[in-house]
Design an enzyme around this catalytic site. Structure first.
Site, PDB file in Angstrom:
ATOM      1  N   ASP A 298       0.827  -1.208   0.000  1.00  0.00           N
ATOM      2  CA  ASP A 298       0.000   0.000   0.000  1.00  0.00           C
ATOM      3  C   ASP A 298       0.860   1.258   0.000  1.00  0.00           C
ATOM      4  OD1 ASP A 298      -2.040  -1.754   0.095  1.00  0.00           O
ATOM      5  OD2 ASP A 298      -2.685  -1.294   2.145  1.00  0.00           O
TER       6      ASP A 298
ATOM      7  N   TYR B 279       1.833   2.288  -3.408  1.00  0.00           N
ATOM      8  CA  TYR B 279       0.691   2.888  -4.104  1.00  0.00           C
ATOM      9  C   TYR B 279       0.506   4.336  -3.636  1.00  0.00           C
ATOM     10  CZ  TYR B 279      -4.119   3.542  -5.709  1.00  0.00           C
ATOM     11  OH  TYR B 279      -5.247   4.021  -6.312  1.00  0.00           O
ATOM     12  N   ASP B 280       0.541   4.513  -2.304  1.00  0.00           N
ATOM     13  CA  ASP B 280       0.365   5.851  -1.729  1.00  0.00           C
ATOM     14  C   ASP B 280       1.427   6.815  -2.265  1.00  0.00           C
ATOM     15  OD1 ASP B 280      -1.725   4.800  -0.319  1.00  0.00           O
ATOM     16  OD2 ASP B 280      -0.655   4.669   1.597  1.00  0.00           O
TER      17      ASP B 280
ATOM     18  N   SER C 107     -14.122   8.878   2.603  1.00  0.00           N
ATOM     19  CA  SER C 107     -12.772   8.369   2.805  1.00  0.00           C
ATOM     20  C   SER C 107     -12.052   9.389   3.666  1.00  0.00           C
ATOM     21  CB  SER C 107     -12.061   8.206   1.476  1.00  0.00           C
ATOM     22  OG  SER C 107     -11.880   9.473   0.895  1.00  0.00           O
ATOM     23  N   LEU C 108     -10.915   9.008   4.191  1.00  0.00           N
ATOM     24  CA  LEU C 108     -10.241   9.885   5.146  1.00  0.00           C
ATOM     25  C   LEU C 108      -8.979  10.475   4.559  1.00  0.00           C
ATOM     26  CD1 LEU C 108     -10.631   7.552   8.245  1.00  0.00           C
ATOM     27  CD2 LEU C 108     -11.897   9.671   7.817  1.00  0.00           C
TER      28      LEU C 108
ATOM     29  N   GLU D  15      -9.946   6.498  17.471  1.00  0.00           N
ATOM     30  CA  GLU D  15     -10.244   5.071  17.255  1.00  0.00           C
ATOM     31  C   GLU D  15      -9.100   4.418  16.488  1.00  0.00           C
ATOM     32  OE1 GLU D  15     -13.730   5.105  14.829  1.00  0.00           O
ATOM     33  OE2 GLU D  15     -14.876   6.342  16.234  1.00  0.00           O
TER      34      GLU D  15
ATOM     35  N   LYS E 274      -7.407   2.589  13.544  1.00  0.00           N
ATOM     36  CA  LYS E 274      -7.801   2.513  12.135  1.00  0.00           C
ATOM     37  C   LYS E 274      -7.556   1.092  11.646  1.00  0.00           C
ATOM     38  CE  LYS E 274      -7.389   4.563   7.601  1.00  0.00           C
ATOM     39  NZ  LYS E 274      -7.118   3.296   6.905  1.00  0.00           N
TER      40      LYS E 274
ATOM     41  N   ASP F 136      -7.418  -2.094   9.176  1.00  0.00           N
ATOM     42  CA  ASP F 136      -7.041  -2.301   7.796  1.00  0.00           C
ATOM     43  C   ASP F 136      -7.898  -3.449   7.272  1.00  0.00           C
ATOM     44  OD1 ASP F 136      -5.663  -1.695   5.599  1.00  0.00           O
ATOM     45  OD2 ASP F 136      -3.818  -2.711   6.181  1.00  0.00           O
TER      46      ASP F 136
ATOM     47  N   TYR G  10     -18.462   1.977  13.106  1.00  0.00           N
ATOM     48  CA  TYR G  10     -17.973   3.269  13.581  1.00  0.00           C
ATOM     49  C   TYR G  10     -18.683   4.480  12.983  1.00  0.00           C
ATOM     50  CZ  TYR G  10     -15.209   2.402   9.350  1.00  0.00           C
ATOM     51  OH  TYR G  10     -14.820   2.087   8.079  1.00  0.00           O
TER      52      TYR G  10
ATOM     53  N   LYS H  77     -11.734  11.814  15.246  1.00  0.00           N
ATOM     54  CA  LYS H  77     -12.985  12.400  14.748  1.00  0.00           C
ATOM     55  C   LYS H  77     -13.455  13.456  15.740  1.00  0.00           C
ATOM     56  CE  LYS H  77     -14.245   8.013  12.685  1.00  0.00           C
ATOM     57  NZ  LYS H  77     -15.090   6.811  12.741  1.00  0.00           N
TER      58      LYS H  77
ATOM     59  N   LYS I 185      -1.565   7.844  10.136  1.00  0.00           N
ATOM     60  CA  LYS I 185      -1.045   6.512   9.789  1.00  0.00           C
ATOM     61  C   LYS I 185       0.225   6.174  10.574  1.00  0.00           C
ATOM     62  CE  LYS I 185      -2.348   4.619   6.235  1.00  0.00           C
ATOM     63  NZ  LYS I 185      -2.875   4.705   4.895  1.00  0.00           N
TER      64      LYS I 185
ATOM     65  N   CYS J 137      31.809 -24.256   3.430  1.00  0.00           N
ATOM     66  CA  CYS J 137      31.471 -23.365   4.538  1.00  0.00           C
ATOM     67  C   CYS J 137      32.227 -22.037   4.423  1.00  0.00           C
ATOM     68  CB  CYS J 137      31.807 -24.052   5.855  1.00  0.00           C
ATOM     69  SG  CYS J 137      31.628 -22.967   7.285  1.00  0.00           S
TER      70      CYS J 137
ATOM     71  N   CYS K 208      34.860 -22.048   7.535  1.00  0.00           N
ATOM     72  CA  CYS K 208      36.000 -22.964   7.660  1.00  0.00           C
ATOM     73  C   CYS K 208      36.306 -23.730   6.372  1.00  0.00           C
ATOM     74  CB  CYS K 208      35.755 -23.953   8.794  1.00  0.00           C
ATOM     75  SG  CYS K 208      34.538 -25.206   8.381  1.00  0.00           S
TER      76      CYS K 208
ATOM     77  N   CYS L 211      27.292 -27.005   7.754  1.00  0.00           N
ATOM     78  CA  CYS L 211      28.727 -27.151   7.599  1.00  0.00           C
ATOM     79  C   CYS L 211      29.120 -28.449   8.292  1.00  0.00           C
ATOM     80  CB  CYS L 211      29.422 -25.966   8.258  1.00  0.00           C
ATOM     81  SG  CYS L 211      31.161 -26.288   8.559  1.00  0.00           S
TER      82      CYS L 211
ATOM     83  N   CYS M 215      35.401 -25.798  12.617  1.00  0.00           N
ATOM     84  CA  CYS M 215      34.709 -24.574  12.219  1.00  0.00           C
ATOM     85  C   CYS M 215      34.586 -23.634  13.414  1.00  0.00           C
ATOM     86  CB  CYS M 215      33.332 -24.921  11.666  1.00  0.00           C
ATOM     87  SG  CYS M 215      32.451 -23.484  11.031  1.00  0.00           S
TER      88      CYS M 215
HETATM   89  C1  9MJ Z   1     -11.345   2.435  10.243  1.00  0.00           C
HETATM   90  N1  9MJ Z   1     -10.944   2.098   9.021  1.00  0.00           N
HETATM   91  O1  9MJ Z   1     -11.038   1.763  11.201  1.00  0.00           O
HETATM   92  C2  9MJ Z   1     -13.407   5.268   9.897  1.00  0.00           C
HETATM   93  N2  9MJ Z   1     -12.191   3.602  10.378  1.00  0.00           N
HETATM   94  O2  9MJ Z   1     -14.919   7.127   9.706  1.00  0.00           O
HETATM   95  C3  9MJ Z   1     -12.637   4.148  11.546  1.00  0.00           C
HETATM   96  N3  9MJ Z   1     -12.671   4.321   9.363  1.00  0.00           N
HETATM   97  C4  9MJ Z   1     -14.125   6.260   9.131  1.00  0.00           C
HETATM   98  N4  9MJ Z   1     -13.403   5.190  11.234  1.00  0.00           N
HETATM   99  C5  9MJ Z   1     -15.433   7.891   8.720  1.00  0.00           C
HETATM  100  N5  9MJ Z   1     -12.357   3.705  12.784  1.00  0.00           N
HETATM  101  C6  9MJ Z   1     -14.947   7.459   7.540  1.00  0.00           C
HETATM  102  C7  9MJ Z   1     -14.123   6.416   7.787  1.00  0.00           C
END
Ligand code: 9MJ
Length: 685
Positions: A32, A35-36, A81-82, A123, A125, A127, A234, A299, A323, A417, A420, A435, A441
């Site tokens: 990831d 990609y980022d 998305s965040l 909270e 995050k 994956d 959430y 949040k 992150k 080896c 030795c 060996c 050795c």
């Molecule tokens: C994750 N991925 O754990 C949000 N998320 O809230 C948590 N994602 C989120 N919150 C608003 N704990 C948009 C995404």
């Protein structure tokens, strides 16, 4: 085309390719973080050259391409998305923007308890895979993946199989409700799934996120049902009916009351200090969590404030994802070196172009053994994914076959080896390569000496691990005969030694010279020659000279000795360095009673039943038993009329008494030696 335009086009093509691999094929090629990095470069390029922004640029949509295999679902309220924060300063900036927009920039900004500090809900995050679940009158009506945020995939049938998601909410529920959360696979389930896949010879999942996504997007929901998925909720989407909670914290509490799982690690914190404190505390505990997280989400807690802050494109202004440093990165595998361990095992170590992984620079990674290199099909020059989870040693996850240069070379196990120069042996059916140098050795010296002095070998009291370490590190000894040239004064001068203990060690060394041939052979530490094999060799050849002169074919005649052991024994006695060590030991005064050889002893004790009791001086009961069995004897634990012999060592008790009662022949150790030569002695005691 201008240079920036060409670069932007190249980045878009790469991102489109990786999107397809990730979202459509469920088979990402790069980590990831890579990609980022591409996405960041494109964003920066477009910011500097706004004329390059095009409607089809991947920066202009959030992410995700709906697959054609599932029905499309348009979300009632788009799934957000965040924005990402990578540094503390990004969080400070975020908090400043929030306070500015909420008109809470107090004059006393630098003071401790700031009235104007914003309350955040922090909270973990996760994956995993974001889902939206719609409840109508409290009953699960539809479940959808996030997709591109506007349109997702209908995965209702699959979500219904997840026992952690209620089909009906409990208590008073709004007439229409969409709840959002993350579906993920805890580590334990992920490992089990991959073990099962490996056993079935199937392709392994790259990571838990990938496994969770694959499980949720199964066309056959019976497959989903068997996958160990979990969920934390959430957020809320459409909410028609009774009143909405005032804060994020109350929203989570309401979810719990309805029976929807929420993350128990969520906390309300104050200001940027509270956010960063939570982040650091969670980062420190990251490895003890049962599931993968890649950061923290902050949040704004009051939902009225969230409303006031609004959003830009699909990302809310009231939340940010902070992150953790990426735990995977790409680099080049330059060379592989082989390290020799203290038991002679050769471990390949990858030398890499230095790369930041998990917040630290990594330039080496273990490759475990040759089987692993072959399984992962790694070549020198490959672009590889490096993973580093917490304090764990960095590992090479896999190579990107797509980026293999034509000049990439195979990785070969060295024939000799690196320490030795003795031959390296790879035993069939064993992953490790070793060996064969033993004492010769330097890497194996301490271990070989420890074995030589150990209780079941020459039992040299006082010559323990610490003392051997000191002696070897100071260059006072290298091989066993050097032990017998040690002087009282030099020993007494060592750490934790005095005149008295030095004298005791010398006395123990002196005593060790008077031994038995099985113990002596065992002490030499010949690969795969344990006590029983040493006893069988001693019994078969009778004298050391005969064994030293034996051909592989002659060694193969020893009961229970197969081609692998015969080859090891033969190679050991053929090595000039080993012959010199033995000669020096004998010159130092080593002696033992030698017997007549008993060639062709295989099956010599067929029909004989032996019971071993008491403490034997020449070898352990287990070794004697194994050696007797190798000759065809049956070794039993209890004495009966059918027992042929009871071999009684020191402090033999009830079994000896029982033998006398029944008139069974009783042997001492001399009698045992006769048995081991394949003879059937008369009772001696
Ligand atoms: C994750 N991925 O754990 C949000 N998320 O809230 C948590 N994602 C989120 N919150 C608003 N704990 C948009 C995404």
């Amino acid at each position: 085309m201008s240079k920036p335009a060409a670069r932007a086009a190249a980045l878009r093509a790469q991102l489109a390719y990786h999107d397809h691999r990730y979202y459509v094929l469920d088979d990402p090629e790069v980590p990831d973080a890579e990609y980022d990095r591409l996405m960041r470069e494109l964003r920066e390029l477009e910011a500097a050259h706004p004329e390059l922004v095009s409607g089809d640029s991947p920066t202009q949509r959030v992410s995700g391409t709906p697959s054609t295999s599932f029905a499309a679902v348009v979300h009632g309220v788009p799934m957000l998305s965040l924005e990402n924060a990578f540094e503390d300063t990004d969080v400070v900036d975020f908090d400043r923007r929030v306070r500015q927009r909420l008109g809470r920039e107090g004059a006393n900004e630098d003071e401790g308890a700031n009235e104007d500090e914003v309350e955040y809900c922090a909270e973990p995050k996760l994956d995993g895979l974001a889902v939206s679940i719609r409840y109508e009158q409290g009953v699960l009506a539809r479940a959808a993946t996030r997709g591109d945020g506007t349109t997702g995939e209908d995965v209702t049938a699959n979500v219904r199989t997840m026992r952690c998601i209620p089909l009906r909410l409990s208590g008073a529920v709004p007439a229409e409700l969409e709840v959002r959360g993350e579906v993920f696979m805890p580590f334990a389930g992920f490992r089990r799934l991959n073990e099962e896949a490996a056993a079935a010879g199937e392709k392994l999942f790259v990571n838990p996120r990938n496994a969770a996504a694959g499980a949720l997007r199964q066309l056959d929901s019976a497959v989903t049902a068997r996958r160990p998925l979990a969920v934390f909720f959430y957020a809320a989407g459409t909410w028609r009916g009774s009143g909405e909670p005032a804060t994020q914290q109350q929203l989570l509490a309401q979810f719990n009351a309805w029976g929807l799982r929420t993350n128990p690690q969520a906390r309300v914190v104050r200001g940027v200090g509270g956010c960063l404190g939570y982040y650091r505390a969670l980062a420190a505990r990251r490895d003890s969590l049962a599931y993968q997280i890649d950061g923290v989400v902050y949040k704004v807690n009051r939902r009225a404030d969230q409303e006031a802050l609004g959003q830009v494109s699909r990302a809310p202004r009231w939340a940010i994802a902070h992150k953790f440093p990426a735990d995977e990165a790409l680099t080049i595998l330059r060379t592989v070196e082989f390290q020799v361990g203290r038991t002679g095992v050769l471990t390949p170590v990858a030398r890499l172009d230095p790369v930041m992984v998990g917040g630290a620079s990594v330039s080496n990674a273990t490759l475990h053994n040759m089987d692993e290199i072959e399984r992962k099909d790694l070549r020198l020059g490959d672009t590889v994914i490096i993973r580093r989870a917490g304090d764990v040693i960095p590992e090479v996850v896999r190579a990107l076959a797509e980026r293999r240069p034509a000049a990439a070379r195979r990785i070969e196990l060295p024939e000799y080896c690196p320490v030795c120069a003795s031959p390296v042996a790879r035993v069939d059916g064993e992953a490790a390569a070793r060996c064969t140098g033993g004492f010769i050795c330097a890497a194996q010296r301490k271990e070989a000496l420890r074995h030589f002095a150990s209780r079941r070998a020459l039992d040299i009291e006082g010559l323990g691990e610490k003392l051997i370490d000191q002696l070897v590190e100071r260059g006072m000894i290298a091989t066993p005969p050097d032990l017998y040239a040690l002087q009282l004064t030099e020993l007494a001068a060592l750490e934790r030694m005095g005149e008295k203990s030095a004298a005791n060690v010398l006395a123990a060394l002196e005593r060790s010279k008077r031994t038995t041939l099985p113990r002596f052979l065992y002490a030499l530490g010949i690969r795969d020659v344990g006590e029983a094999t040493a006893a069988a060799l001693a019994a078969h050849f009778g004298a050391l000279a005969a064994l030293r002169a034996a051909s592989i074919e002659q060694i193969l005649e020893v009961p229970d000795v197969g081609p692998v052991i015969a080859a090891h024994v033969h190679a050991f006695f053929a090595a000039p360095a080993n012959r010199a060590i033995i000669d020096r030991l004998i010159a130092a005064g080593f002696n033992w009673p030698e017997g007549a050889p008993t060639a062709r002893a295989k099956g010599a004790l067929e029909g004989v039943t032996v019971v071993l009791t008491g403490t034997l001086a020449t070898m352990t009961r287990e070794a004697a038993g194994a050696a007797l069995q190798a000759l065809g004897a049956k070794v039993s634990g209890s004495v009966s009329k059918r027992t042929s012999y009871v071999v009684a060592g020191e402090e033999a008790g009830s079994k000896l008494a029982r033998a006398r009662e029944l008139g069974v022949s009783v042997l001492d150790e001399a009698g045992l030696a006769q048995l081991l030569r394949g003879e059937r002695p008369a009772s001696q005691a």
